[in-house]
Design a protein around this motif. Structure first.
Motif, PDB file in Angstrom:
ATOM      1  N   MET D  70      50.425  48.977  51.778  1.00 41.97           N
ATOM      2  CA  MET D  70      51.214  47.750  51.860  1.00 41.97           C
ATOM      3  C   MET D  70      50.302  46.541  52.008  1.00 41.97           C
ATOM      4  O   MET D  70      50.545  45.488  51.387  1.00 41.97           O
ATOM      5  CB  MET D  70      52.192  47.809  53.035  1.00 41.97           C
ATOM      6  CG  MET D  70      53.213  48.924  52.939  1.00 41.97           C
ATOM      7  SD  MET D  70      54.105  48.988  51.378  1.00 41.97           S
ATOM      8  CE  MET D  70      55.377  47.769  51.664  1.00 41.97           C
ATOM      9  N   ALA D  71      49.271  46.680  52.802  1.00 44.94           N
ATOM     10  CA  ALA D  71      48.342  45.563  52.979  1.00 44.94           C
ATOM     11  C   ALA D  71      47.694  45.217  51.645  1.00 44.94           C
ATOM     12  O   ALA D  71      47.640  44.036  51.249  1.00 44.94           O
ATOM     13  CB  ALA D  71      47.274  45.933  54.003  1.00 44.94           C
ATOM     14  N   ARG D  72      47.224  46.266  50.977  1.00 43.38           N
ATOM     15  CA  ARG D  72      46.573  46.058  49.689  1.00 43.38           C
ATOM     16  C   ARG D  72      47.531  45.412  48.701  1.00 43.38           C
ATOM     17  O   ARG D  72      47.131  44.581  47.884  1.00 43.38           O
ATOM     18  CB  ARG D  72      46.161  47.440  49.168  1.00 43.38           C
ATOM     19  CG  ARG D  72      44.868  47.432  48.400  1.00 43.38           C
ATOM     20  CD  ARG D  72      44.206  48.785  48.475  1.00 43.38           C
ATOM     21  NE  ARG D  72      43.791  49.220  47.150  1.00 43.38           N
ATOM     22  CZ  ARG D  72      43.167  50.375  46.924  1.00 43.38           C
ATOM     23  NH1 ARG D  72      42.910  51.188  47.929  1.00 43.38           N
ATOM     24  NH2 ARG D  72      42.822  50.711  45.711  1.00 43.38           N
ATOM     25  N   THR D  96      47.965  42.531  36.409  1.00 43.21           N
ATOM     26  CA  THR D  96      46.539  42.858  36.439  1.00 43.21           C
ATOM     27  C   THR D  96      46.223  43.856  37.551  1.00 43.21           C
ATOM     28  O   THR D  96      45.481  44.813  37.355  1.00 43.21           O
ATOM     29  CB  THR D  96      45.714  41.569  36.641  1.00 43.21           C
ATOM     30  OG1 THR D  96      46.058  40.650  35.604  1.00 43.21           O
ATOM     31  CG2 THR D  96      44.236  41.870  36.605  1.00 43.21           C
ATOM     32  N   LEU D  97      46.812  43.611  38.697  1.00 39.33           N
ATOM     33  CA  LEU D  97      46.588  44.522  39.824  1.00 39.33           C
ATOM     34  C   LEU D  97      46.986  45.939  39.440  1.00 39.33           C
ATOM     35  O   LEU D  97      46.249  46.905  39.681  1.00 39.33           O
ATOM     36  CB  LEU D  97      47.402  44.043  41.033  1.00 39.33           C
ATOM     37  CG  LEU D  97      47.332  44.944  42.257  1.00 39.33           C
ATOM     38  CD1 LEU D  97      45.956  44.862  42.902  1.00 39.33           C
ATOM     39  CD2 LEU D  97      48.406  44.592  43.271  1.00 39.33           C
ATOM     40  N   ARG D  99      47.309  47.202  36.553  1.00 37.89           N
ATOM     41  CA  ARG D  99      46.484  47.724  35.480  1.00 37.89           C
ATOM     42  C   ARG D  99      45.136  48.180  36.016  1.00 37.89           C
ATOM     43  O   ARG D  99      44.625  49.237  35.659  1.00 37.89           O
ATOM     44  CB  ARG D  99      46.282  46.593  34.449  1.00 37.89           C
ATOM     45  CG  ARG D  99      46.101  46.989  33.039  1.00 37.89           C
ATOM     46  CD  ARG D  99      47.184  47.901  32.466  1.00 37.89           C
ATOM     47  NE  ARG D  99      48.304  47.192  31.865  1.00 37.89           N
ATOM     48  CZ  ARG D  99      49.540  47.311  32.314  1.00 37.89           C
ATOM     49  NH1 ARG D  99      49.820  48.084  33.358  1.00 37.89           N
ATOM     50  NH2 ARG D  99      50.538  46.697  31.746  1.00 37.89           N
ATOM     51  N   ARG D 100      44.592  47.395  36.907  1.00 34.57           N
ATOM     52  CA  ARG D 100      43.252  47.686  37.402  1.00 34.57           C
ATOM     53  C   ARG D 100      43.256  48.749  38.494  1.00 34.57           C
ATOM     54  O   ARG D 100      42.268  49.423  38.721  1.00 34.57           O
ATOM     55  CB  ARG D 100      42.612  46.411  37.937  1.00 34.57           C
ATOM     56  CG  ARG D 100      41.988  45.574  36.830  1.00 34.57           C
ATOM     57  CD  ARG D 100      40.747  44.867  37.336  1.00 34.57           C
ATOM     58  NE  ARG D 100      41.069  43.548  37.885  1.00 34.57           N
ATOM     59  CZ  ARG D 100      40.749  42.378  37.305  1.00 34.57           C
ATOM     60  NH1 ARG D 100      40.114  42.384  36.154  1.00 34.57           N
ATOM     61  NH2 ARG D 100      41.055  41.249  37.865  1.00 34.57           N
ATOM     62  N   GLN D 101      44.357  48.844  39.209  1.00 36.34           N
ATOM     63  CA  GLN D 101      44.433  49.841  40.274  1.00 36.34           C
ATOM     64  C   GLN D 101      45.668  50.701  40.069  1.00 36.34           C
ATOM     65  O   GLN D 101      46.627  50.607  40.842  1.00 36.34           O
ATOM     66  CB  GLN D 101      44.500  49.176  41.642  1.00 36.34           C
ATOM     67  CG  GLN D 101      43.345  48.239  41.917  1.00 36.34           C
ATOM     68  CD  GLN D 101      43.329  47.793  43.369  1.00 36.34           C
ATOM     69  OE1 GLN D 101      43.885  48.449  44.251  1.00 36.34           O
ATOM     70  NE2 GLN D 101      42.710  46.674  43.625  1.00 36.34           N
ATOM     71  N   PRO D 102      45.618  51.528  39.050  1.00 36.80           N
ATOM     72  CA  PRO D 102      46.802  52.344  38.769  1.00 36.80           C
ATOM     73  C   PRO D 102      47.200  53.191  39.981  1.00 36.80           C
ATOM     74  O   PRO D 102      48.376  53.508  40.172  1.00 36.80           O
ATOM     75  CB  PRO D 102      46.362  53.213  37.596  1.00 36.80           C
ATOM     76  CG  PRO D 102      44.887  53.085  37.506  1.00 36.80           C
ATOM     77  CD  PRO D 102      44.486  51.833  38.198  1.00 36.80           C
ATOM     78  N   GLU D 103      46.209  53.532  40.814  1.00 31.38           N
ATOM     79  CA  GLU D 103      46.509  54.313  42.027  1.00 31.38           C
ATOM     80  C   GLU D 103      47.521  53.573  42.893  1.00 31.38           C
ATOM     81  O   GLU D 103      48.443  54.166  43.442  1.00 31.38           O
ATOM     82  CB  GLU D 103      45.241  54.518  42.844  1.00 31.38           C
ATOM     83  CG  GLU D 103      44.207  55.393  42.174  1.00 31.38           C
ATOM     84  CD  GLU D 103      42.887  55.290  42.927  1.00 31.38           C
ATOM     85  OE1 GLU D 103      42.638  54.235  43.532  1.00 31.38           O
ATOM     86  OE2 GLU D 103      42.125  56.272  42.911  1.00 31.38           O
ATOM     87  N   LEU D 104      47.303  52.268  43.024  1.00 30.49           N
ATOM     88  CA  LEU D 104      48.197  51.496  43.883  1.00 30.49           C
ATOM     89  C   LEU D 104      49.627  51.555  43.346  1.00 30.49           C
ATOM     90  O   LEU D 104      50.588  51.732  44.101  1.00 30.49           O
ATOM     91  CB  LEU D 104      47.708  50.049  43.970  1.00 30.49           C
ATOM     92  CG  LEU D 104      48.470  49.151  44.938  1.00 30.49           C
ATOM     93  CD1 LEU D 104      48.517  49.787  46.321  1.00 30.49           C
ATOM     94  CD2 LEU D 104      47.819  47.785  45.027  1.00 30.49           C
ATOM     95  N   MET D 167      58.443  45.674  39.592  1.00 31.78           N
ATOM     96  CA  MET D 167      58.455  46.961  40.302  1.00 31.78           C
ATOM     97  C   MET D 167      58.566  48.132  39.348  1.00 31.78           C
ATOM     98  O   MET D 167      58.122  49.236  39.657  1.00 31.78           O
ATOM     99  CB  MET D 167      59.618  46.985  41.297  1.00 31.78           C
ATOM    100  CG  MET D 167      59.379  46.068  42.464  1.00 31.78           C
ATOM    101  SD  MET D 167      59.778  46.889  44.020  1.00 31.78           S
ATOM    102  CE  MET D 167      58.620  48.239  44.047  1.00 31.78           C
ATOM    103  N   SER D 168      59.173  47.905  38.202  1.00 33.70           N
ATOM    104  CA  SER D 168      59.302  49.018  37.258  1.00 33.70           C
ATOM    105  C   SER D 168      57.930  49.516  36.815  1.00 33.70           C
ATOM    106  O   SER D 168      57.797  50.614  36.288  1.00 33.70           O
ATOM    107  CB  SER D 168      60.130  48.599  36.054  1.00 33.70           C
ATOM    108  OG  SER D 168      59.357  47.776  35.210  1.00 33.70           O
ATOM    109  N   MET D 169      56.905  48.695  37.035  1.00 33.90           N
ATOM    110  CA  MET D 169      55.564  49.132  36.671  1.00 33.90           C
ATOM    111  C   MET D 169      55.069  50.265  37.565  1.00 33.90           C
ATOM    112  O   MET D 169      54.067  50.918  37.257  1.00 33.90           O
ATOM    113  CB  MET D 169      54.600  47.952  36.759  1.00 33.90           C
ATOM    114  CG  MET D 169      54.913  46.868  35.747  1.00 33.90           C
ATOM    115  SD  MET D 169      53.777  45.481  35.894  1.00 33.90           S
ATOM    116  CE  MET D 169      52.262  46.214  35.282  1.00 33.90           C
TER     117      MET D 169
END
Lengths: 197, 197, 197, 197
Positions: D70-72, D96-97, D99-104, D167-169
DNA sequence: AATGAATGAGGGTTCATTCAT
DNA sequence: TATGAATGAACCCTCATTCAT
């Protein structure tokens, strides 16, 4: 004639009994402290998961062992009728039981100790002890009526003394010889016609 | 100016004692089954690693507790001399001790049970019991000489009965009331001048 | 007259369906994380072994649930023809479906997440999504032709926006109110004759 | 300057963080369904017992991961000020977030699903979502004031649509291409001076 | 077609003990 | 002396799966 389904799961009473028996031996040999479900299962020749199939939890297994031990113990308490001096024969029967099944003595000791921290068990032991106490007191009365022992003493106190002596046999730190001596002394006092006769 | 036990460095004797005391309480409350070194350390207000600094192993700690308990127990056994009827006063002293320090009773029960699986402890308990037995037998003799009880019985057997009754107090499943009754009965028998006098 | 899936014997089709249904409910309520074959069997009123008779493995059961869920979902996608403004009615239909069958939404969410680790499922979801996308795009074209919405935008992009909005309803963290607001906004944009008209 | 003792045990914040990070990765890759404490510990290069030294229970570890995620995530939400069109830049930042951090994204999806069965988590997600919603709504207002978008629509509904799309992302079943299309469409709508101008 | 019984392979958690500081 | 951090070995329990009937 189907086994009743529901919350009391499996049947195969023999396997169930094997497990209880194995747990009983485990407690006798290593105490509650050393009781491991895996050992019990292995000792009964089954997988640990099978143990949990019959007893959902270790506690449940222990409850079953308690029931088993108490039943086995109680069966000795009931006076076998007949004789003129049932009290003496009862005392001898308990001693014999403890001598022949040292495991039972050990388990009773463990249960006694555990009852200090287990309210459910405490209740069971209390009830059993009180029932036993009553039996002994009644046997005392009967012996007095039969004239085989002196009438003079408070029967509750005498019964308490007898029970204390018998229960002390559950303590392994008391050598068998000493227990025998104690019982012999008890026997002697009980037998004699009475102090002031 | 006590010498440190074993090869352990001198170290702070009071901290050592705190730990033993905490372990003693732990055993009294939760039995060996529930004794956790971490709880002991926390109860003594030190880190778990500190406990291992003083006692390299849990076993070592337990040994120390055993020593502590036995010492505490033995100190009651020695007859405090004087009175004409030391036996009765001894019995009363033991009862009082157990009543006032229920922890000691609980621990003695735990030790008694454990002695079945711990040869070292068994030896200690045996020695203590035999010493105690001798003390009681001597008190019996002395009481006979003083004329306060009847001379008729085998003193070993009588001593065994007394000890069995006293030790049964270490079993928490026996209610205090019953223990008192048993002791009262014992007391009564011991007090009277003798059955056939 | 459906052919049995795989090499599994014909067997009772209704029992099969009961199990799939139970598993579906299980996933909806507790997610894949909490899906237990035993619970499924119990919920369907059969023994766990019976479940494995119909579905050799948990995976096989899950496949069947996936098929069931997708079928149930797809049946909503097909435009029911007729109306002049099928797009709006389609969006409304999806919203109604999700509202009336929250289980289906939950399961679709679970499937969407799982597809990241399950290539087979990923393929299914991809195909379904693309089919859905095409349907929406076609409905868009049709609406443009009918003059009910403006012709100006790239239909793939508009379709993607609509789908994203609809799929976001599978995320339980978005409150129903917000979903409704989003859909109302979408509806509004779609309805108006066009920005610059 | 000693670390506060008490119920919040250990420090070594870096080791702690490593574990959270490892658990985060685990959830991203295998979902909550496949999260194994042993794997987490191994991934962080420590013994499983060490994990429990920092997090008494798996649940506690998960809570920490939730906090971390959540912080991230929130750090992206705060508009970085400056530009005349912060809304568009915010939307781009989120894309971008993800895309760059699919884990998140994956973890956020897992959290969203889990929130249906975890009231504590549900509360956290609700609060975060509402805060996010307010931010977007405010950005909308600001954009309207700046004249960069049309003033006509209910800002809550528009914000809901934007959030749903973003959010659908978190649903891996939606291909990146489609997400981009949806966002482009959104962007286009937002950018134009207004439908009826 | 169905089930009771059994199991192997883990899964989370605990505990006495160790080590560097 | 004392401790925070770390660990190996177990421990109880669960779960999908299998087998005999």
């Amino acid at each position: 004639m189907k086994a009743p389904a529901g919350s009391v799961p499996p049947s195969n009473e023999s396997r169930r009994h094997d497990l209880v028996q194995a747990a009983f031996r485990g407690i006798a040999e290593r105490g509650f402290e050393g009781l491991r479900t895996r050992d019990v299962a292995a000792d009964a020749g089954v997988n640990i998961a099978t143990l949990h199939y019959y007893f959902p939890t270790k506690e449940a297994l222990i409850r079953a062992v308690i029931g088993h031990a108490m039943a086995r113990f109680r069966s000795t308490l009931s006076p076998d009728g007949g004789s003129d001096d049932q009290l003496a024969s009862h005392v001898r029967a308990v001693r014999t039981l403890m001598r022949r099944q040292p495991e039972l003595g050990a388990v009773m000791g463990e249960l006694a100790l555990r009852s200090a921290r287990d309210p459910g068990l405490a209740r069971i032991m209390r009830k059993t002890n009180e029932a036993w106490h009553r039996i002994i007191r009644d046997l005392l009365h009967q012996a007095v009526r039969a004239g085989s022992i002196a009438p003079e003493r408070d029967s509750d106190e005498a019964a308490a003394l007898i029970m204390a002596t018998l229960m002390s046999m559950a303590l392994p730190s008391i050598p068998a010889t000493r227990s025998d001596q104690a019982i012999r002394e008890l026997d002697h006092w009980l037998r004699r016609p009475g102090p002031r006769s």
